[in-house]
Design a protein around this motif. Structure first.
Motif, short mmCIF file in Angstrom:
data_model
loop_
_atom_site.label_atom_id
_atom_site.label_comp_id
_atom_site.label_asym_id
_atom_site.label_seq_id
_atom_site.Cartn_x
_atom_site.Cartn_y
_atom_site.Cartn_z
N MET A 1 28.61 19.97 50.00
CA MET A 1 28.65 21.34 50.39
C MET A 1 29.93 21.56 51.20
SD MET A 1 25.69 22.20 49.02
CE MET A 1 26.35 21.17 47.76
N ALA A 2 30.42 22.74 51.09
CA ALA A 2 31.68 23.06 51.76
C ALA A 2 31.67 24.52 52.17
CB ALA A 2 32.84 22.79 50.82
N ALA A 3 32.61 24.85 53.03
CA ALA A 3 32.78 26.25 53.40
C ALA A 3 33.11 27.05 52.14
CB ALA A 3 33.89 26.39 54.42
N ARG A 4 32.62 28.25 52.06
CA ARG A 4 32.79 29.08 50.86
C ARG A 4 34.27 29.23 50.47
NH1 ARG A 4 29.68 33.90 51.76
NH2 ARG A 4 27.96 32.77 50.85
N HIS A 5 35.15 29.47 51.43
CA HIS A 5 36.56 29.65 51.09
C HIS A 5 37.17 28.38 50.51
CE1 HIS A 5 37.07 27.95 55.16
NE2 HIS A 5 38.29 27.62 54.75
N ARG A 6 36.74 27.22 50.99
CA ARG A 6 37.24 25.96 50.44
C ARG A 6 36.69 25.72 49.04
NH1 ARG A 6 36.77 22.45 55.89
NH2 ARG A 6 38.67 23.27 56.85
N ALA A 7 35.43 26.02 48.85
CA ALA A 7 34.82 25.84 47.53
C ALA A 7 35.49 26.74 46.50
CB ALA A 7 33.32 26.11 47.60
N ARG A 8 35.80 27.97 46.89
CA ARG A 8 36.49 28.89 45.98
C ARG A 8 37.86 28.36 45.61
NH1 ARG A 8 34.83 34.29 49.14
NH2 ARG A 8 32.88 34.68 48.08
N ARG A 9 38.56 27.82 46.58
CA ARG A 9 39.91 27.27 46.36
C ARG A 9 39.85 26.09 45.38
NH1 ARG A 9 45.03 27.48 45.51
NH2 ARG A 9 46.27 25.92 46.53
N VAL A 10 38.91 25.19 45.60
CA VAL A 10 38.77 24.03 44.71
C VAL A 10 38.44 24.48 43.30
CG1 VAL A 10 37.39 21.98 44.21
CG2 VAL A 10 38.17 22.41 46.54
N ALA A 11 37.52 25.41 43.16
CA ALA A 11 37.15 25.91 41.83
C ALA A 11 38.34 26.56 41.14
CB ALA A 11 35.99 26.90 41.93
N ALA A 12 39.16 27.28 41.89
CA ALA A 12 40.33 27.94 41.32
C ALA A 12 41.38 26.94 40.85
CB ALA A 12 40.93 28.91 42.33
N LEU A 13 41.43 25.77 41.46
CA LEU A 13 42.42 24.77 41.09
C LEU A 13 42.04 23.99 39.82
CD1 LEU A 13 43.20 23.31 44.62
CD2 LEU A 13 44.73 24.69 43.20
N LEU A 14 40.79 24.00 39.47
CA LEU A 14 40.33 23.26 38.30
C LEU A 14 40.53 24.07 37.03
CD1 LEU A 14 37.04 21.89 39.85
CD2 LEU A 14 39.12 20.58 39.35
N PRO A 15 40.86 23.40 35.91
CA PRO A 15 41.12 24.13 34.67
C PRO A 15 39.95 25.02 34.22
CG PRO A 15 41.72 21.83 34.43
CD PRO A 15 41.05 21.97 35.76
N ARG A 16 38.73 24.54 34.35
CA ARG A 16 37.55 25.33 33.97
C ARG A 16 36.62 25.47 35.17
NH1 ARG A 16 35.35 22.50 28.72
NH2 ARG A 16 33.57 23.70 29.36
N GLY A 17 37.20 25.50 36.35
CA GLY A 17 36.41 25.53 37.57
C GLY A 17 35.63 26.81 37.76
N GLU A 18 34.43 26.67 38.25
CA GLU A 18 33.56 27.80 38.57
C GLU A 18 32.86 27.49 39.87
OE1 GLU A 18 30.80 29.01 35.53
OE2 GLU A 18 32.10 28.24 33.97
N LEU A 19 32.57 28.50 40.63
CA LEU A 19 31.80 28.35 41.86
C LEU A 19 30.43 28.97 41.64
CD1 LEU A 19 31.49 27.62 44.85
CD2 LEU A 19 32.43 29.86 45.39
N ALA A 20 29.41 28.20 41.88
CA ALA A 20 28.04 28.70 41.77
C ALA A 20 27.37 28.52 43.11
CB ALA A 20 27.28 27.96 40.69
N GLU A 21 26.73 29.57 43.59
CA GLU A 21 25.99 29.51 44.84
C GLU A 21 24.51 29.66 44.54
OE1 GLU A 21 27.99 32.74 46.85
OE2 GLU A 21 29.02 31.27 48.11
N VAL A 22 23.71 28.88 45.24
CA VAL A 22 22.26 28.97 45.11
C VAL A 22 21.73 29.50 46.44
CG1 VAL A 22 20.14 27.71 44.63
CG2 VAL A 22 22.26 27.01 43.50
N PRO A 23 21.44 30.79 46.52
CA PRO A 23 21.03 31.41 47.78
C PRO A 23 19.78 30.76 48.39
CG PRO A 23 21.42 33.07 46.10
CD PRO A 23 21.45 31.74 45.42
N GLY A 24 19.84 30.54 49.68
CA GLY A 24 18.71 30.03 50.42
C GLY A 24 18.46 28.54 50.26
N ALA A 25 19.32 27.85 49.52
CA ALA A 25 19.12 26.42 49.29
C ALA A 25 19.72 25.61 50.44
CB ALA A 25 19.76 26.00 47.98
N ALA A 26 19.10 24.48 50.69
CA ALA A 26 19.59 23.58 51.74
C ALA A 26 20.67 22.66 51.16
CB ALA A 26 18.43 22.77 52.28
#
Length: 65
Positions: A1-26
């Motif tokens: 798990m990572a801060a949202r802004h970092r996760a978005r950045r990593v996903a954007a750097l990947l060729p087919r990167g996507e960010l998926a969030e699961v609300p309320g999950a631990a």
């Protein structure tokens, strides 16, 4: 798990990167929200790789290996 802004950045750097969030999950998503993880994976770029519910990856011709 990572801060949202970092996760978005990593996903954007990947060729087919996507960010998926699961609300309320631990932190341990596979234990706290397994159905949410499956939904996120099935709706992602992996949709053609992960078999549909009840499908066998061995016998389902639509599953890429």
């Amino acid at each position: 798990m990572a801060a949202r802004h970092r996760a978005r950045r990593v996903a954007a750097l990947l060729p087919r990167g996507e960010l998926a969030e699961v609300p309320g999950a631990a932190h341990t998503l596979n234990y706290s929200a397994p159905a949410g993880v499956v939904r996120a994976l099935r709706s992602s770029a992996l949709a053609g790789v992960i078999p549909a519910a009840g499908a066998s990856p061995v016998t389902d011709p639509g599953v890429r290996r």
